[in-house]
Design a protein around this motif. Sequence first.
Motif, PDB file in Angstrom:
ATOM      1  N   ALA A 120      18.027 -68.087  76.000  1.00 30.76           N
ATOM      2  CA  ALA A 120      19.371 -67.834  76.521  1.00 30.76           C
ATOM      3  C   ALA A 120      20.349 -67.743  75.363  1.00 30.76           C
ATOM      4  CB  ALA A 120      19.778 -68.946  77.474  1.00 30.76           C
ATOM      5  N   GLY A 121      21.255 -66.770  75.418  1.00 29.38           N
ATOM      6  CA  GLY A 121      22.243 -66.581  74.367  1.00 29.38           C
ATOM      7  C   GLY A 121      21.793 -65.636  73.282  1.00 29.38           C
ATOM      8  N   THR A 122      20.595 -65.064  73.402  1.00 26.60           N
ATOM      9  CA  THR A 122      20.112 -64.109  72.419  1.00 26.60           C
ATOM     10  C   THR A 122      20.874 -62.800  72.585  1.00 26.60           C
ATOM     11  OG1 THR A 122      17.922 -65.096  72.550  1.00 26.60           O
ATOM     12  CG2 THR A 122      18.056 -62.927  71.563  1.00 26.60           C
ATOM     13  N   TYR A 123      21.285 -62.203  71.478  1.00 28.60           N
ATOM     14  CA  TYR A 123      22.024 -60.951  71.540  1.00 28.60           C
ATOM     15  C   TYR A 123      21.079 -59.790  71.792  1.00 28.60           C
ATOM     16  CZ  TYR A 123      26.225 -63.250  69.980  1.00 28.60           C
ATOM     17  OH  TYR A 123      27.317 -64.062  69.905  1.00 28.60           O
ATOM     18  N   LEU A 124      21.615 -58.776  72.441  1.00 29.56           N
ATOM     19  CA  LEU A 124      20.836 -57.620  72.826  1.00 29.56           C
ATOM     20  C   LEU A 124      21.630 -56.374  72.491  1.00 29.56           C
ATOM     21  CD1 LEU A 124      18.512 -56.328  74.635  1.00 29.56           C
ATOM     22  CD2 LEU A 124      20.141 -56.557  76.499  1.00 29.56           C
ATOM     23  N   LYS A 125      20.981 -55.402  71.891  1.00 30.57           N
ATOM     24  CA  LYS A 125      21.622 -54.118  71.648  1.00 30.57           C
ATOM     25  C   LYS A 125      21.194 -53.195  72.778  1.00 30.57           C
ATOM     26  CE  LYS A 125      22.122 -50.374  68.368  1.00 30.57           C
ATOM     27  NZ  LYS A 125      21.717 -49.848  67.059  1.00 30.57           N
ATOM     28  N   LEU A 126      22.161 -52.733  73.548  1.00 30.47           N
ATOM     29  CA  LEU A 126      21.903 -51.913  74.717  1.00 30.47           C
ATOM     30  C   LEU A 126      22.414 -50.506  74.438  1.00 30.47           C
ATOM     31  CD1 LEU A 126      20.935 -52.071  77.700  1.00 30.47           C
ATOM     32  CD2 LEU A 126      23.299 -52.513  78.306  1.00 30.47           C
ATOM     33  N   LEU A 184      29.952 -57.019  80.345  1.00 35.28           N
ATOM     34  CA  LEU A 184      28.917 -57.904  80.858  1.00 35.28           C
ATOM     35  C   LEU A 184      27.907 -57.090  81.649  1.00 35.28           C
ATOM     36  CD1 LEU A 184      31.046 -60.922  82.080  1.00 35.28           C
ATOM     37  CD2 LEU A 184      29.824 -60.664  79.934  1.00 35.28           C
ATOM     38  N   VAL A 185      26.654 -57.263  81.317  1.00 38.74           N
ATOM     39  CA  VAL A 185      25.572 -56.598  82.020  1.00 38.74           C
ATOM     40  C   VAL A 185      24.784 -57.687  82.721  1.00 38.74           C
ATOM     41  CG1 VAL A 185      23.537 -55.145  81.783  1.00 38.74           C
ATOM     42  CG2 VAL A 185      25.482 -54.799  80.272  1.00 38.74           C
ATOM     43  N   GLY A 186      24.653 -57.577  84.022  1.00 33.83           N
ATOM     44  CA  GLY A 186      23.952 -58.616  84.766  1.00 33.83           C
ATOM     45  C   GLY A 186      23.315 -58.032  86.000  1.00 33.83           C
TER      46      GLY A 186
END
Length: 142
Positions: free
Chosen positions: A20-26, A46-48
Motif C-alpha cells: 500500500a502506498g506504492t507509486y504507479l505510473k499510469l 485518484l484512480v480507484g
Amino acid sequence: MDNLNDLDEVTRLEIEGFKAGTYLKLEVRNVPFEITKNIDPYSPILVGGIGFEEENVGFMQARLKKHSWHKKSLKTRDPLIVSVGWRRYQTRPIYAQEVGDNRLRPIHCTPEHEDCLEMFWGPLAPPNTGVVAIHNLAGRKV
C-alpha cells in the motif's frame, strides 16, 4: 519463508504483491484534448474502483445511533441518503431492535437515547465498513 528480507526485490514482489502506498505510473491513451487543456497539474487524479464483493446488491444491516443534534426521530421507510464506502445512494430503511435470542422487533421510529438496527436495500459492502446516513440535504428534506 521465515524472513522475507533475505529475498531479492523481484522474488519478494511476487510473493507479497505491491505494498500500500506504492507509486504507479499510469499511461492513458486517446484522451480528448479538452481534458488535457482543463486539467490542474497540482491536483492529483485518484484512480480507484470497487471490489468484487461490492458489485452485488442486497439487504444490508447497520447499527444506528441518532446524532444528539438531530432533534427529530427517524421514521421507518423515510428516505435517507446513505454513504457506504465509495458509494452514495438513497434508500428507505426499516428500523428494528434486538430482543433476546437474536430476534428482531420492528420499530416505527428510532429510539431517543439508544442504538437500533437499520436494514436497507443497496450495493453490498464488506463487514465493518463505515456508514453515514443523512436525512436532510442542504436544508431540504430528501
